[in-house]
Design an enzyme around this catalytic site. Sequence first.
Site, PDB file in Angstrom:
ATOM      1  N   PRO A   1       0.788  -1.041  -0.110  1.00  0.00           N
ATOM      2  CA  PRO A   1       0.062   0.055   0.072  1.00  0.00           C
ATOM      3  C   PRO A   1       0.850   1.293   0.020  1.00  0.00           C
ATOM      4  O   PRO A   1       1.882   1.286   0.687  1.00  0.00           O
ATOM      5  CB  PRO A   1      -0.738  -0.273   1.257  1.00  0.00           C
ATOM      6  CG  PRO A   1      -0.081  -1.027   2.159  1.00  0.00           C
ATOM      7  CD  PRO A   1       0.778  -1.812   1.251  1.00  0.00           C
TER       8      PRO A   1
ATOM      9  N   CYS B   1       0.212   5.372  -0.019  1.00  0.00           N
ATOM     10  CA  CYS B   1      -0.700   6.601   0.078  1.00  0.00           C
ATOM     11  C   CYS B   1      -0.515   7.500  -1.238  1.00  0.00           C
ATOM     12  O   CYS B   1       0.830   7.674  -1.562  1.00  0.00           O
ATOM     13  CB  CYS B   1      -0.515   7.495   1.281  1.00  0.00           C
ATOM     14  SG  CYS B   1      -1.378   6.661   2.643  1.00  0.00           S
TER      15      CYS B   1
ATOM     16  N   TYR C   1      -0.348   4.356  13.432  1.00  0.00           N
ATOM     17  CA  TYR C   1      -1.836   4.868  13.048  1.00  0.00           C
ATOM     18  C   TYR C   1      -2.702   4.072  13.949  1.00  0.00           C
ATOM     19  O   TYR C   1      -2.161   3.455  14.921  1.00  0.00           O
ATOM     20  CB  TYR C   1      -2.224   4.372  11.614  1.00  0.00           C
ATOM     21  CG  TYR C   1      -1.491   5.434  10.845  1.00  0.00           C
ATOM     22  CD1 TYR C   1      -1.546   6.743  10.631  1.00  0.00           C
ATOM     23  CD2 TYR C   1      -0.556   4.730  10.046  1.00  0.00           C
ATOM     24  CE1 TYR C   1      -0.559   7.618   9.847  1.00  0.00           C
ATOM     25  CE2 TYR C   1       0.184   5.578   9.121  1.00  0.00           C
ATOM     26  CZ  TYR C   1       0.250   6.790   9.208  1.00  0.00           C
ATOM     27  OH  TYR C   1       0.999   7.561   8.176  1.00  0.00           O
TER      28      TYR C   1
ATOM     29  N   ARG D   1      -1.333  -5.626   8.759  1.00  0.00           N
ATOM     30  CA  ARG D   1       0.008  -4.967   8.708  1.00  0.00           C
ATOM     31  C   ARG D   1       0.418  -4.394  10.194  1.00  0.00           C
ATOM     32  O   ARG D   1      -0.518  -3.692  10.562  1.00  0.00           O
ATOM     33  CB  ARG D   1       0.158  -3.827   7.723  1.00  0.00           C
ATOM     34  CG  ARG D   1       1.713  -3.346   7.643  1.00  0.00           C
ATOM     35  CD  ARG D   1       1.800  -2.296   6.606  1.00  0.00           C
ATOM     36  NE  ARG D   1       2.602  -3.006   5.546  1.00  0.00           N
ATOM     37  CZ  ARG D   1       3.286  -2.356   4.720  1.00  0.00           C
ATOM     38  NH1 ARG D   1       3.436  -1.150   4.540  1.00  0.00           N
ATOM     39  NH2 ARG D   1       3.923  -3.031   3.681  1.00  0.00           N
TER      40      ARG D   1
ATOM     41  N   LEU E   1      13.057  -2.448   1.663  1.00  0.00           N
ATOM     42  CA  LEU E   1      14.311  -2.571   0.807  1.00  0.00           C
ATOM     43  C   LEU E   1      14.457  -3.801   0.253  1.00  0.00           C
ATOM     44  O   LEU E   1      15.551  -4.459   0.520  1.00  0.00           O
ATOM     45  CB  LEU E   1      15.203  -1.945   1.866  1.00  0.00           C
ATOM     46  CG  LEU E   1      15.594  -0.477   1.659  1.00  0.00           C
ATOM     47  CD1 LEU E   1      16.727  -0.087   2.655  1.00  0.00           C
ATOM     48  CD2 LEU E   1      15.844   0.026   0.553  1.00  0.00           C
TER      49      LEU E   1
HETATM   50  C1  LIG Z   1       4.665   6.822  -1.339  1.00  0.00           C
HETATM   51  C2  LIG Z   1       4.498   5.773  -0.033  1.00  0.00           C
HETATM   52  C3  LIG Z   1       3.388   5.840   0.482  1.00  0.00           C
HETATM   53  C4  LIG Z   1       3.165   4.828   1.392  1.00  0.00           C
HETATM   54  N1  LIG Z   1       2.019   4.411   2.109  1.00  0.00           N
HETATM   55  C5  LIG Z   1       1.711   3.685   2.850  1.00  0.00           C
HETATM   56  C6  LIG Z   1       0.181   3.284   3.231  1.00  0.00           C
HETATM   57  O1  LIG Z   1      -0.524   3.539   2.725  1.00  0.00           O
HETATM   58  N2  LIG Z   1       0.266   2.148   4.045  1.00  0.00           N
HETATM   59  C7  LIG Z   1       1.430   1.483   4.504  1.00  0.00           C
HETATM   60  O2  LIG Z   1       1.188   0.563   5.204  1.00  0.00           O
HETATM   61  N3  LIG Z   1       2.479   1.761   4.142  1.00  0.00           N
HETATM   62  C8  LIG Z   1       2.643   2.791   3.243  1.00  0.00           C
HETATM   63  N4  LIG Z   1       4.019   2.894   2.716  1.00  0.00           N
HETATM   64  C9  LIG Z   1       5.069   2.054   3.385  1.00  0.00           C
HETATM   65  C10 LIG Z   1       5.278   1.035   2.198  1.00  0.00           C
HETATM   66  O3  LIG Z   1       4.049   0.092   2.095  1.00  0.00           O
HETATM   67  C11 LIG Z   1       6.598   0.116   2.564  1.00  0.00           C
HETATM   68  O4  LIG Z   1       6.185  -0.771   3.791  1.00  0.00           O
HETATM   69  C12 LIG Z   1       7.759   0.979   2.564  1.00  0.00           C
HETATM   70  O5  LIG Z   1       7.907   1.806   1.643  1.00  0.00           O
HETATM   71  C13 LIG Z   1       8.994   0.169   2.555  1.00  0.00           C
HETATM   72  O6  LIG Z   1       9.151  -0.630   1.395  1.00  0.00           O
HETATM   73  P1  LIG Z   1       9.979  -0.392   0.278  1.00  0.00           P
HETATM   74  O7  LIG Z   1      11.243  -0.332   0.786  1.00  0.00           O
HETATM   75  O8  LIG Z   1       9.785  -1.405  -0.832  1.00  0.00           O
HETATM   76  O9  LIG Z   1       9.676   1.137  -0.392  1.00  0.00           O
HETATM   77  C14 LIG Z   1       4.306   4.013   1.861  1.00  0.00           C
HETATM   78  C15 LIG Z   1       5.507   4.168   1.320  1.00  0.00           C
HETATM   79  C16 LIG Z   1       5.462   4.955   0.293  1.00  0.00           C
HETATM   80  C17 LIG Z   1       7.122   5.083  -0.508  1.00  0.00           C
END
Ligand SMILES: Cc1cc2nc3c(=O)[nH]c(=O)nc-3n(C[C@H](O)[C@H](O)[C@H](O)COP(=O)(O)O)c2cc1C
Length: 382
Positions: free
Chosen positions: A25, A27, A188, A236, A311
Amino acid sequence: MNPPKLFTPLTIKNVTLANRIVIAPMCQYSAQDGWFNDWHFANYSKYALGKPGAVILEATAVEAIGRITHGCLGIWDDARADAIKPVVDFMKAQGAVPGIQLGHAGRKGSIQRPWHGNAALDETDAARGELPWEVIGPSPVPAGEGWLVPREMSHADIARVIGLVADAAGRADRIGMELVELHAAHGYLAQQFLSPLSNKRTDNYGGSLENRMRFLLEMVEAVRPVWPDGKPLFVRISSVDGFEGGWEIADSVVLARELKALDVDVIDCSSGGNAAAGATASSGQRGPGFQVPYAEQIKREAGIMTMAVGLILDGEQAEEILQNGRADLIAIAREAIHDPFWPRHQAQKMGVDLDFAHWPEQYGWWLDRRAQGLRQLAKAGA
Ligand SMILES: Cc1cc2nc3c(=O)[nH]c(=O)nc-3n(C[C@H](O)[C@H](O)[C@H](O)COP(=O)(O)O)c2cc1C
């Protein structure tokens, strides 16, 4: 040779993900009054075209004051849910399982979009017509300096919010969603109840671990009868708060066991966020796969499927996690922003789908010929 596990299907209840990749997810902060719009349609469709196993829509608020920012999505009425339906249909047509994260920001609501500052709404936002709203939480403790002090939730508030989450899950089912993820991470509302840093209550929703888990467990109990038995339910969590005296991994294992007993299918193992700095766990200096040990420990000790996130940068890294039984699913966020075709590109790097057969047919036919042409050019040049 066996195909990489990353590209093998996984059936959870009656729903089959074509592979183990889930778009996490994210946002978009792009809604007006909670409404899903063309930006969201384009954004989520783009991920579906990359053919991951599932795409989970961003934290979607179960009531207006449960939004993080003025730009957050909402599913607090039927009309707003209906606006999401076209992308649900599109994702299914592309073979990606459509999912949605249901959330309530609690004390971390009423803040600015990241690109406006990520702090409490101020006069600059008011000039844009974006006024602050009253936020709620388990206790009147702000997320950080300068943040709003939440109104302590009464038992009626708790019952109301739990009911709203169940209503939202019912709407998600009605519009065809096949996966619901409850957001109990990143500071949250649900995590505010879980963590002793934000929950200072002295009633049966605060104090002991059992009491702090009550809000989330009651939420799951309310959702499960509404959300069909055959559809997967994910939760989550922030596996650790990452602060002295906060929520620890051992607490997550206890929670995961309780969630499993309530028919939750997958724990999505993130971390952090229960403080003002950073709405997600992605901020700060972290190494590749830094949260994988949480997914691994929760899977092993609670005997429940887990999703690793954070990551995870390429298919080989994801494959190691799956092959060693450290998690069942791999979620990616920023890698997908960078490359919406990440699942397809990683497949090719790992020797799968070399003829582009798993790409959308509108693209695959051309890309296969393009690749043949490039090979001929290379040969001719050699
Ligand atoms: C633009 C953006 C928006 C995010 N919005 C949410 C969200 O709505 N809900 C959530 O649980 N995590 C949110 N995250 C966290 C990501 O789901 C993810 O856990 C985090 O970016 C780590 O993964 P990555 O290293 O692949 O980016 C968001 C991350 C990014 C970059």
